[in-house]
Design an enzyme around this catalytic site. Structure first.
Site: not given
Ligand code: 5GP
Length: 114
Positions: A30, A93, A100, A102
């Site tokens: 990220d 959010g 995806h 995280h």
């Protein structure tokens, strides 16, 4: 669905720090990490959000989670533990509308999340 920044990363139109790739999944760090380890696991076949996933996507979604788990194990992160997150739509959010996972690790996570 509309192209996103992740589509550009998958096509190598823009750079990313790629840490894992297979036929179906790409994983990269990220840009704005929220933990010492913060990697995004992205399906190469784009689905906009978890809300748009269909029964036919079950295998792909399973592969995403298993790729994240295998990476965590290989990196020695699994014993201490880690968190996987899928943000969905505005209240979840989500900011990039290419589904995806995280993977966050390297520090103790808090609950409830913000
Ligand atoms: P979301 O908010 O949609 O769940 O997560 C999107 C994530 O993508 C954010 O954590 C954000 O930092 C990350 N991100 C946004 N643009 C880029 C980019 O161009 N490259 C990388 N590596 N990560 C990005």
């Amino acid at each position: 669905m509309a192209d996103t920044i992740f589509g550009k990363i998958i096509r190598r139109d823009i750079p990313a720090d790629i840490v894992y790739e297979d036929e179906d999944v790409l994983a990269f760090r990220d840009l704005n990490p929220q933990a010492p380890v913060h990697v995004l696991f992205v399906p190469k076949r784009a689905i906009a959000s978890l809300d748009e996933a269909q029964p036919g996507d079950a295998e792909l979604l399973g592969k995403l989670l298993l790729a994240a788990a295998a990476y965590a194990r290989e990196q020695g992160l699994a014993k201490d533990g880690y968190r996987t997150v899928i943000n969905c739509n505005e209240h979840g959010g989500q900011t990039v509308f290419h589904l995806h996972v995280h993977l966050l690790a390297g520090r103790r996570m808090h609950w409830p999340p913000g």
